[in-house]
Motif scaffolding. Structure first.
Motif, PDB file in Angstrom:
ATOM      1  N   UNK A   1       0.834  -1.196   0.000  1.00  0.00           N
ATOM      2  CA  UNK A   1       0.000   0.000   0.000  1.00  0.00           C
ATOM      3  C   UNK A   1       0.875   1.256   0.000  1.00  0.00           C
ATOM      4  N   UNK A   2       1.948   1.222   0.772  1.00  0.00           N
ATOM      5  CA  UNK A   2       2.870   2.366   0.834  1.00  0.00           C
ATOM      6  C   UNK A   2       3.492   2.653  -0.531  1.00  0.00           C
ATOM      7  N   UNK A   3       4.009   1.610  -1.223  1.00  0.00           N
ATOM      8  CA  UNK A   3       4.671   1.876  -2.512  1.00  0.00           C
ATOM      9  C   UNK A   3       3.680   2.343  -3.563  1.00  0.00           C
ATOM     10  N   UNK A   4       2.385   2.129  -3.313  1.00  0.00           N
ATOM     11  CA  UNK A   4       1.370   2.653  -4.216  1.00  0.00           C
ATOM     12  C   UNK A   4       0.941   4.066  -3.886  1.00  0.00           C
ATOM     13  N   UNK A   5       1.373   4.562  -2.727  1.00  0.00           N
ATOM     14  CA  UNK A   5       0.921   5.892  -2.294  1.00  0.00           C
ATOM     15  C   UNK A   5       1.984   6.975  -2.447  1.00  0.00           C
ATOM     16  N   UNK A   6       3.212   6.590  -2.807  1.00  0.00           N
ATOM     17  CA  UNK A   6       4.288   7.564  -3.008  1.00  0.00           C
ATOM     18  C   UNK A   6       4.938   7.319  -4.366  1.00  0.00           C
ATOM     19  N   UNK A   7       5.522   8.344  -4.932  1.00  0.00           N
ATOM     20  CA  UNK A   7       6.158   8.244  -6.235  1.00  0.00           C
ATOM     21  C   UNK A   7       7.654   8.024  -6.104  1.00  0.00           C
ATOM     22  N   UNK A   8       8.172   7.135  -6.940  1.00  0.00           N
ATOM     23  CA  UNK A   8       9.609   6.923  -6.998  1.00  0.00           C
ATOM     24  C   UNK A   8      10.368   8.132  -7.523  1.00  0.00           C
ATOM     25  N   UNK A   9       9.654   9.087  -8.108  1.00  0.00           N
ATOM     26  CA  UNK A   9      10.300  10.335  -8.551  1.00  0.00           C
ATOM     27  C   UNK A   9      10.797  11.135  -7.354  1.00  0.00           C
ATOM     28  N   UNK A  10      10.081  11.022  -6.229  1.00  0.00           N
ATOM     29  CA  UNK A  10      10.410  11.852  -5.064  1.00  0.00           C
ATOM     30  C   UNK A  10      10.816  11.051  -3.833  1.00  0.00           C
ATOM     31  N   UNK A  11      10.521   9.748  -3.818  1.00  0.00           N
ATOM     32  CA  UNK A  11      10.810   8.908  -2.657  1.00  0.00           C
ATOM     33  C   UNK A  11      11.596   7.680  -3.107  1.00  0.00           C
ATOM     34  N   UNK A  12      12.667   7.368  -2.399  1.00  0.00           N
ATOM     35  CA  UNK A  12      13.442   6.162  -2.686  1.00  0.00           C
ATOM     36  C   UNK A  12      12.704   4.959  -2.088  1.00  0.00           C
ATOM     37  N   UNK A  13      12.157   4.105  -2.956  1.00  0.00           N
ATOM     38  CA  UNK A  13      11.403   2.935  -2.495  1.00  0.00           C
ATOM     39  C   UNK A  13      12.236   1.654  -2.577  1.00  0.00           C
ATOM     40  N   UNK A  14      13.524   1.791  -2.847  1.00  0.00           N
ATOM     41  CA  UNK A  14      14.367   0.619  -3.085  1.00  0.00           C
ATOM     42  C   UNK A  14      14.505  -0.290  -1.868  1.00  0.00           C
ATOM     43  N   UNK A  15      14.379   0.245  -0.672  1.00  0.00           N
ATOM     44  CA  UNK A  15      14.574  -0.568   0.533  1.00  0.00           C
ATOM     45  C   UNK A  15      13.280  -0.937   1.243  1.00  0.00           C
ATOM     46  N   UNK A  16      12.147  -0.719   0.618  1.00  0.00           N
ATOM     47  CA  UNK A  16      10.865  -1.041   1.264  1.00  0.00           C
ATOM     48  C   UNK A  16      10.737  -2.550   1.457  1.00  0.00           C
ATOM     49  N   UNK A  17      11.139  -3.325   0.460  1.00  0.00           N
ATOM     50  CA  UNK A  17      11.079  -4.786   0.528  1.00  0.00           C
ATOM     51  C   UNK A  17      12.496  -5.348   0.481  1.00  0.00           C
TER      52      UNK A  17
END
Length: 180
Positions: free
Chosen positions: A77-93
């Protein structure tokens, strides 16, 4: 009596999936609500053109499609609510790398490592047609014959009109075996 409610997409619920790819050399994850089956070896993910992830899928031509269970739902749900343009999602999983170099969610009960065959573009969406290269399943989600057991896998479902997550339900019967 039935009522015509207009042109409404009504094929929900669908499994909650997270797409994984590299964008500019860095892992990025995207919650995908629009998924479809195109045969026994192909699927489609439909991503709004504005998504940052699309750039990586187009450039690398590989993407992982990770089914989500209840354990992973809040992260999905989190990775669907923020953009990779502005947030580094590489370490979420926690991730592992597939044979094609694509990032895959290590704790996903089922991941399909896919190669992009085509992109059917509509006005607002990139519709990636994917060839399934490999499917990785947690061993505890397989039956005695080595087939996927969805009662054990328990993928979370997404229902679009109300934006709700649902759990999978009970087995109603075997296909093509119900009494007439």
């Amino acid at each position: 009596m039935r009522k015509n409610i207009g042109s409404v997409l009504a094929l929900y619920p669908t499994p909650v999936c997270v797409a994984g790819t590299k964008v500019d050399g860095k892992t990025n994850w995207l919650l995908v609500a629009h998924v479809g089956i195109l045969g026994h070896d192909r699927l489609l993910i439909s991503c709004a053109k504005a998504h940052y992830t699309n750039k990586g899928i187009k450039e690398s031509r590989v993407v992982s499609v990770n089914l989500i269970d209840e354990q992973l739902l809040s992260k999905a749900d989190y990775v669907g609510s923020v953009s990779g343009k502005t947030v580094d999602k590489s370490n979420v999983f926690d991730e592992e790398i597939g044979e094609t170099g694509v990032p895959m969610i290590k704790d996903s009960p089922l991941t399909m490592e896919c190669i992009v065959e085509n992109n059917y573009e509509t006005e607002d969406f990139d519709n990636f047609i994917l060839l399934i290269k490999n499917t990785f399943v947690k061993e505890e989600c397989l039956d005695e014959q080595g087939k996927i057991n969805y009662d054990k896998l328990k993928p979370v479902l997404f229902e679009m009109p109300t934006y709700q997550y649902l759990s999978t339900g009970e087995v109603l019967g075997k296909c093509l075996k119900l009494e007439k």
